[in-house]
Design a protein around this motif. Sequence first.
Motif, short mmCIF file in Angstrom:
data_model
loop_
_atom_site.label_atom_id
_atom_site.label_comp_id
_atom_site.label_asym_id
_atom_site.label_seq_id
_atom_site.Cartn_x
_atom_site.Cartn_y
_atom_site.Cartn_z
N ALA A 162 0.84 -1.20 0.00
CA ALA A 162 0.00 0.00 0.00
C ALA A 162 0.88 1.24 0.00
CB ALA A 162 -0.92 0.01 1.22
N TYR A 163 0.49 2.22 -0.80
CA TYR A 163 1.29 3.44 -0.94
C TYR A 163 0.40 4.68 -0.92
CZ TYR A 163 4.95 0.30 -2.63
OH TYR A 163 5.87 -0.71 -2.74
N GLU A 164 0.98 5.78 -0.49
CA GLU A 164 0.40 7.10 -0.71
C GLU A 164 1.22 7.75 -1.81
OE1 GLU A 164 0.19 11.53 1.32
OE2 GLU A 164 0.63 9.80 2.60
N VAL A 165 0.61 7.94 -2.95
CA VAL A 165 1.30 8.53 -4.10
C VAL A 165 1.10 10.04 -4.04
CG1 VAL A 165 1.48 8.58 -6.61
CG2 VAL A 165 0.91 6.44 -5.45
N ARG A 166 2.20 10.77 -4.00
CA ARG A 166 2.13 12.22 -3.83
C ARG A 166 2.28 12.99 -5.15
NH1 ARG A 166 5.76 12.51 1.77
NH2 ARG A 166 4.16 11.49 3.08
N GLU A 186 -1.22 7.77 -10.34
CA GLU A 186 -1.44 9.19 -10.10
C GLU A 186 -1.60 9.44 -8.60
OE1 GLU A 186 -1.06 11.34 -12.40
OE2 GLU A 186 -0.93 9.89 -14.03
N PRO A 187 -1.53 10.68 -8.14
CA PRO A 187 -1.63 10.99 -6.71
C PRO A 187 -2.87 10.38 -6.07
CG PRO A 187 -0.90 12.92 -7.90
CD PRO A 187 -1.26 11.90 -8.94
N GLY A 188 -2.67 9.88 -4.84
CA GLY A 188 -3.74 9.23 -4.09
C GLY A 188 -3.30 7.90 -3.55
N ALA A 189 -4.22 7.12 -3.01
CA ALA A 189 -3.91 5.80 -2.48
C ALA A 189 -3.70 4.82 -3.63
CB ALA A 189 -5.05 5.33 -1.58
N PHE A 190 -2.74 3.94 -3.47
CA PHE A 190 -2.42 2.94 -4.49
C PHE A 190 -2.08 1.64 -3.78
CE2 PHE A 190 0.98 1.02 -7.31
CZ PHE A 190 0.08 0.52 -8.26
N GLU A 191 -2.71 0.53 -4.23
CA GLU A 191 -2.46 -0.78 -3.62
C GLU A 191 -2.16 -1.82 -4.69
OE1 GLU A 191 -5.51 -2.14 -1.03
OE2 GLU A 191 -5.28 -0.48 0.40
N VAL A 192 -1.28 -2.74 -4.30
CA VAL A 192 -0.91 -3.87 -5.14
C VAL A 192 -1.21 -5.14 -4.36
CG1 VAL A 192 0.97 -5.04 -6.36
CG2 VAL A 192 0.96 -2.53 -6.19
N GLU A 193 -2.00 -6.04 -4.92
CA GLU A 193 -2.30 -7.31 -4.27
C GLU A 193 -1.99 -8.45 -5.23
OE1 GLU A 193 -5.62 -7.80 -1.48
OE2 GLU A 193 -6.36 -5.89 -2.26
N TYR A 194 -1.23 -9.42 -4.73
CA TYR A 194 -0.86 -10.58 -5.55
C TYR A 194 -1.15 -11.85 -4.76
CZ TYR A 194 1.99 -14.00 -8.08
OH TYR A 194 2.42 -15.11 -8.77
N ARG A 195 -1.77 -12.81 -5.42
CA ARG A 195 -2.03 -14.12 -4.83
C ARG A 195 -1.72 -15.19 -5.87
NH1 ARG A 195 -4.68 -14.20 -0.10
NH2 ARG A 195 -5.56 -12.22 0.63
N ALA A 196 -1.16 -16.30 -5.41
CA ALA A 196 -0.84 -17.38 -6.35
C ALA A 196 -0.80 -18.72 -5.63
CB ALA A 196 0.51 -17.12 -7.02
N ARG A 197 -1.02 -19.76 -6.41
CA ARG A 197 -0.77 -21.14 -5.97
C ARG A 197 0.38 -21.66 -6.81
NH1 ARG A 197 -4.40 -24.32 -7.66
NH2 ARG A 197 -4.24 -25.96 -6.09
N VAL A 198 1.39 -22.18 -6.13
CA VAL A 198 2.64 -22.54 -6.79
C VAL A 198 3.04 -23.96 -6.39
CG1 VAL A 198 5.06 -21.95 -7.14
CG2 VAL A 198 3.37 -20.14 -6.77
N ALA A 251 6.32 8.62 -3.81
CA ALA A 251 5.32 7.77 -3.17
C ALA A 251 5.90 7.24 -1.87
CB ALA A 251 4.90 6.63 -4.08
N VAL A 252 5.04 7.06 -0.88
CA VAL A 252 5.44 6.58 0.44
C VAL A 252 4.68 5.30 0.76
CG1 VAL A 252 5.54 7.10 2.91
CG2 VAL A 252 5.93 8.92 1.23
N MET A 253 5.39 4.27 1.19
CA MET A 253 4.72 3.02 1.56
C MET A 253 3.97 3.21 2.87
SD MET A 253 6.25 -0.83 2.16
CE MET A 253 6.08 -1.29 0.43
#
Length: 275
Positions: A10-14, A63-75, A247-249
């Motif tokens: 999760a990041y705050e993009v400035r 772009e500026p604002g909240a930004f999230e990355v979610e990853y899920r996998a079966r390996v 951007a700040v985590m």
Amino acid sequence: MKFTVASRLAYEVRETTVFILNVEAAALRYQTILSERLDLTPALAIDRHELDGGTRLVRAVAEPGAFEVEYRARVALSPYDADPASLGETPVADLPLEVVPFLNPSRYCQSDRLARFAFREFGALPPGHQRVTAICNWIHDNVDYLSGSSNSETSAYDTLVQRAGVCRDFAHLGIAFCRALSIPARFASSYAWQLEPPDFHAVFECYLDGAWYLFDPTRKAALQGLVRIGVGRDAADAAFATMFGNAVMTGMQVSIAPLDEVEDEEPTLRAVGIA
């Protein structure tokens, strides 16, 4: 052996920021992705590229604002085992040319500056997997694993002097010692079963007898439970996120869980290959 892996960043993009993400499990001969999903919030267009060694990069512009990355996998992992005593070192003259760059010093792994120390401590040991294991044992016994003891500028030379670090520092030091002894070595990031607390975990790989084998001088995770993400000369090539902008985590979660029974074995008892 099958695992579920997941990560959330999760990041705050400035201001407008380009993200280069490296969180997806690598697609390797001995590591099969059964299913996976990458979600960006807000949804963004992405570019993809796969590097040698299985590293999979994703680029997105936030772009500026909240930004999230979610990853899920079966390996599914099917690492190959070998008797450590049977694995020797490959003469430089016989190395594949694509492996040769992993003999060179890099930003965080100054093998040239550590060569005299490496030869004095490990040069007389029998060459091969057992010598790399001895290097890992020395690091484990002589360097304190201490959170907060290093930063993004800490190199293998610094770690040797300070005798403290975290997983990436342990990996950098092992890589530098190996390269000083003409053993190709590369940095690897991973999801690591049994690691407490859960986090992205740094280990390293050495090229022995025609294949890459895993090593973890921290002894904090099971080698047979490492889901590899990316590889490179050092941590600069395998960061889970590289940002160009501002951007700040604000949060990070990482997890891995077995889907079937995994043998719990002392990692020094066998050689585990993944690529």
